[in-house]
Design an enzyme around this catalytic site. Structure first.
Site, PDB file in Angstrom:
ATOM      1  N   GLY A 691       0.779  -1.123   0.084  1.00 35.27           N
ATOM      2  CA  GLY A 691       0.119   0.054   0.018  1.00 35.27           C
ATOM      3  C   GLY A 691       0.838   1.315   0.024  1.00 35.27           C
ATOM      4  O   GLY A 691       2.011   1.271   0.539  1.00 35.27           O
ATOM      5  N   CYS A 692       0.423   2.246  -0.277  1.00 40.04           N
ATOM      6  CA  CYS A 692       0.899   3.446  -0.617  1.00 40.04           C
ATOM      7  C   CYS A 692       1.428   4.158   0.828  1.00 40.04           C
ATOM      8  O   CYS A 692       2.506   4.243   1.096  1.00 40.04           O
ATOM      9  CB  CYS A 692       0.279   4.708  -1.179  1.00 40.04           C
ATOM     10  SG  CYS A 692      -1.567   4.705  -0.735  1.00 40.04           S
ATOM     11  N   TYR A 693       0.432   4.227   1.772  1.00 43.65           N
ATOM     12  CA  TYR A 693       0.875   4.641   3.029  1.00 43.65           C
ATOM     13  C   TYR A 693       1.914   3.670   3.697  1.00 43.65           C
ATOM     14  O   TYR A 693       2.778   4.203   4.574  1.00 43.65           O
ATOM     15  CB  TYR A 693      -0.322   4.440   4.015  1.00 43.65           C
ATOM     16  CG  TYR A 693      -1.318   5.908   3.855  1.00 43.65           C
ATOM     17  CD1 TYR A 693      -0.880   7.056   4.236  1.00 43.65           C
ATOM     18  CD2 TYR A 693      -2.583   5.749   3.685  1.00 43.65           C
ATOM     19  CE1 TYR A 693      -1.674   8.257   4.360  1.00 43.65           C
ATOM     20  CE2 TYR A 693      -3.575   6.764   3.816  1.00 43.65           C
ATOM     21  CZ  TYR A 693      -3.070   8.108   3.907  1.00 43.65           C
ATOM     22  OH  TYR A 693      -3.848   9.016   4.085  1.00 43.65           O
ATOM     23  N   ALA A 694       1.626   2.267   3.433  1.00 43.75           N
ATOM     24  CA  ALA A 694       2.445   1.394   4.134  1.00 43.75           C
ATOM     25  C   ALA A 694       3.839   1.318   3.654  1.00 43.75           C
ATOM     26  O   ALA A 694       4.762   1.118   4.208  1.00 43.75           O
ATOM     27  CB  ALA A 694       1.902  -0.019   3.923  1.00 43.75           C
TER      28      ALA A 694
END
Length: 874
Positions: A691-694
């Protein structure tokens, strides 16, 4: 003791007599201080041999700038040991003619000015593809071979003549006579007329036009067209034509010019310097990254070399490095040769070994003294290793003797590689004035220099081991290493072995054999030195535990077919743009229920219309092998039926999922290359894109994992593109204006993802803001011990050194500086007054490195391309 650095058999050329150069308008070559005479002066030069020799001397002096004078003279002598046409066949691809014509011409001019006459065979595949595509004709291939109808052949014939003339004219401009040879060399039958139409299989090669050109002082420049016995022109692949020409000419060197400059190890990302087929072929072909075009290329090279003398070799090289490849031990591209398969003999209190007479004499002289002998079949090289004495682990390389031919044919490196497999710890000594001292530095982990002697070693794992070795060498000289007396037990045997090897070599007619045995002297002023960093050949199967990052090198140069399922969203569009830039990715299918029937915009390689592919249609395309890589760009919880359909076929196809569906599935590989073993990604067929945040959170925390003093907290803010294209309050600009919206404040799926991947609990608090794309993380990290801001920044810089898509800065990074860019920036590193808490900031573009760019990294690795191929790097 002596040997030479990793030279391969260096291609041979013509006799030492030079044919005159040309032109009154003096044209300067790439290297300074070398001018070339004009065509109007050719006859005058032909009658003035001293002037020609002076030109040759000047070029040799210039070549010495890229290697030692000994190397240049050695290889030049080797090249001029055969007839002119047997020096080298050079295959030139169409891309080289388009992008590197001047570099190629200058390199050929250099060779000609030292009296060498390479035979050049060129293709024009990329140019032909472009002409056909511009004409609205899609090139057709079957099993990698171009289907050639009469119209295509007519275009190809005209194009080949034009490209041939361009190269000839450029050489003439440099004062080098060149002769275009567009027919009369290759005779062919139809390869399979029903399948490929006007494509030929070469049946014979007429060398007379080539020999006539060289006798006239011209470089022969050939196209890869052939004729049937009835006069029909047939298209032939340029690689195939070069191979058949080499079989007929039997040259010392076959050179394939490549923009990539060689083959590359898929694990280390390093260029493979040398492949010795007798020693490495089976192991090399078992490597996971030897597949597709790379596998075919290596097999074809092996088949070719099996039909040529053992002295022949193949080089894959960029034209700019041609001189370095030909005239230096280290080379510059990838050298492929059969090598000399080493025959290893273990001798321990034995007699009567059925090798050569010299082996029996070794046994007689060394009876009762255990040692291991390494040598090749023609006895060009022989090494004696004394195994570790009782109570020690350190072996001793007592003798290495090698002939000049052994130097040239890489036997020394082969022998040393075999020794290293058997003895993990080894020492040896060499005189300081040995002309091949740098070769030994290259083989060693360390050295210790004393008056007139250099002690080398490898495999010593601790400082104490090194210190003990140097102390023993300093204190006892010849009596060292666990009580072994080198003079009485090793040196006598080594000197006797060396003498016997020399006499055996002389009796076998091996001229210029050199034998050295180790010796020591009373030390005076010891000096510790580091191993040389001089470039050298490395083997294809060598593994580097710390490979250089960011390589654009690849093990695959063939196109891969890609399908995107669910390409309506922002990430799908970003990925399509990246694939459009990629030189080897071919987008074939784009599936979107809402856009089905509409033409895909922003993709220039082919016309594509959106489809609405069903699960069954995906299964059928996978079954047919229509796709090499599937990208699932679907919302969470949607892609499983498509993945299951592909799994049911059992086909060897890559699937990359951009959703969260498989990020917790142990059967899938998590695709975060900066934190996950890249070789695992490269071997994977099922990859879950993070994921992008991750991604940004993990990269922002990972360097401090061993220093954690508590749970990190990530305060994340994303632009509204992260909320997707489906209308909602989180992507409603009017709702976001002058606002900051928190959501999923606990138990967000990214919180679970980051925790699972880092192996430690983290808290994640996401928000959405009014900007379109880009994420900012403010990360609070408790520390187990007091650390300064500078200490922490150094930790991050060390951890991410060499990473192309990660940038460590001092100040806190800004979203507007990362938006539209393909990497991650991190900085801030503000430490609380207690020294036990730090705040790190990280920014990432959620559509690029947070999704599409990272997907392309994973695609590149899994498909065998350079990791950053197609990714614009700042």
């Amino acid at each position: 003791m002596s040997a030479v650095s990793a030279a391969a058999v260096r291609a041979a050329s013509r006799s030492s007599r030079l044919v005159g150069s040309t032109q009154s308008s003096r044209a300067r070559l790439v290297r300074p201080a070398l001018t070339i005479a004009s065509r109007s002066q050719r006859r005058q030069y032909a009658s003035h041999e001293p002037q020609q020799l002076s030109t040759r001397s000047t070029v040799v002096q210039l070549l010495s700038n890229i290697g030692s004078k000994r190397e240049v003279q050695q290889y030049l002598s080797h090249f001029t040991s055969v007839s002119s046409q047997q020096f080298a066949v050079i295959k030139v691809g169409g891309a080289i003619l388009t992008e590197h014509l001047q570099t190629l011409s200058s390199a050929l001019a250099f060779l000609n000015h030292v009296g060498l006459y390479p035979i050049v065979v060129h293709g024009a595949g990329p140019q032909l593809n472009k002409i056909l595509e511009d004409s609205g004709v899609e090139p057709q291939f079957e099993e990698g071979i171009r289907i050639t109808d009469p119209k295509t052949l007519g275009i190809a014939r005209a194009l080949f003549l034009e490209e041939n003339l361009r190269l000839v004219e450029e050489l003439e401009r440099l004062g080098i006579r060149a002769r275009p040879i567009n027919s009369g060399v290759f005779t062919a039958d139809y390869l399979d007329k029903d399948k490929w139409n006007l494509v030929g299989k070469i049946t014979s090669v007429d060398k007379k036009p080539i020999e006539a050109a060289i006798q006239a002082g011209c470089l022969p420049i050939l196209t890869s067209m052939a004729e049937s016995s009835s006069g029909q022109i047939l298209n032939v692949n340029a690689d195939v034509a070069a191979g058949e020409l080499a079989r007929a000419i039997q040259p010392l060197k076959i050179v394939y010019l490549s923009e990539k400059g060689g083959l590359f190890n898929g694990d280390t990302k390093e260029k493979i310097s040398a492949i010795n087929l007798d020693e490495e072929y089976d192991d090399l072909m078992s490597q996971w990254w030897v597949r597709h075009g790379t596998r075919l290329k290596i097999k074809e090279m092996k088949d070719l070399l099996m039909d040529l003398p053992r002295t022949s070799s193949v080089a894959i090289i960029h034209p700019a490095d041609l001189q370095k490849e030909l005239f230096t031990d280290s080379g510059a591209g990838t050298l492929i040769r059969r090598g000399n398969k080493l025959k290893e003999v273990l001798i321990r209190e034995r007699e009567g070994l059925d090798a050569r007479a010299v082996v029996d004499r070794y046994v007689t002289d060394l009876q009762g003294k255990p040692f291991k002998a390494y040598y090749d079949e023609p006895m060009e090289a022989l090494a004696i290793v004394m195994p570790p004495a009782e109570g020690t682990q350190l072996a001793h390389l007592a003798t290495l003797t090698i002939t000049r031919q052994g130097w040239l044919t890489n036997v020394a490196d082969n022998i040393f590689a075999s020794i290293r497999k058997d003895f993990p710890k080894l020492m040896w000594t060499v005189k300081e004035d040995d002309e091949n001292l740098t070769w030994f530095f290259d083989k060693a982990d360390g050295s210790f220099s004393k008056d007139g002697e250099v002690l080398f070693w490898y495999g010593l794992e601790t400082t104490n081991e090194v210190q003990e070795l140097m102390v023993e060498f300093n204190k006892h000289g010849r009596e060292m290493f666990g009580g072994i007396n080198l003079e009485s037990k090793l040196q006598k045997a080594a000197r006797a072995a060396a003498n016997l090897a020399s006499s055996a070599a002389r009796s076998a007619g091996l001229s210029q054999a050199r034998a050295y045995s180790t010796s020591t002297r009373t030390p005076r002023r010891p000096q510790v030195t580091q191993p040389s960093t001089q470039s050298r050949r490395t083997y294809a199967t060598t593994t580097n535990p710390n490979p250089p990052l960011g390589s654009k090198n690849s093990s695959n140069d063939k196109p891969s077919r890609v399908a995107i399922i669910g390409a309506r969203g922002y990430t799908g569009k970003a990925l399509i743009d990246l694939i459009n830039r990629h030189p080897n990715l071919d987008l074939r299918h784009v599936s979107s229920r809402e856009l089905a029937g509409q033409k895909l915009q922003g993709y220039n390689k082919r016309d594509i219309t959106y489809e609405n592919l069903s699960v069954e249609e995906v299964r059928q395309k996978a079954e047919n092998g229509d796709v090499d890589c599937w990208v699932m760009a679907l919302p969470n919880g949607v892609c499983k039926p498509f993945v299951d359909a592909i799994d049911q076929t059992g086909k060897d196809q890559v699937v990359i999922d951009l959703s969260a569906d498989y990020r917790f599935d142990s059967g899938w590989t998590y695709g975060l290359p900066e934190l996950v073993d890249r070789s695992a990604i490269a071997r994977a067929k099922r990859i879950s894109n993070p994921g992008c945040y991750a991604t940004a959170a993990q990269l922002g925390i990972a360097p401090l994992l061993e220093h954690l003093g508590g749970q990190p907290t990530v305060f994340g803010v994303s632009g509204y593109s992260g909320a997707g294209t489906k209308p909602s309050p989180k992507n409603d600009v009017s709702n976001l204006t002058d606002n900051l919206i928190p959501y999923s404040l606990t138990d967000h799926i990214h919180e679970r993802e980051i925790t699972a991947q880092l192996g430690t609990p983290i808290a994640f608090i996401p928000h959405v803001a009014v900007w379109f794309q880009g994420i900012h993380h403010t990360i609070n990290i408790p520390l187990a011990k007091e650390m300064s801001s500078r200490d922490i920044r150094n930790v991050y810089q060390d951890r991410y050194a060499g990473e192309k898509l990660l940038k460590v800065i001092g100040e806190a990074p800004l979203v507007k500086q990362i938006s539209g860019r393909h990497g991650v920036e991190m900085g801030g590193f503000a430490v609380h007054s207690s020294g036990k808490r730090v705040v790190v900031c990280a920014t990432i573009d959620n559509l690029l490195k947070g999704a599409a760019t990272q997907c392309l990294q994973n695609m590149n690795l899994a498909l065998g391309y350079g990791e950053y191929e197609g990714i614009p790097l700042d």
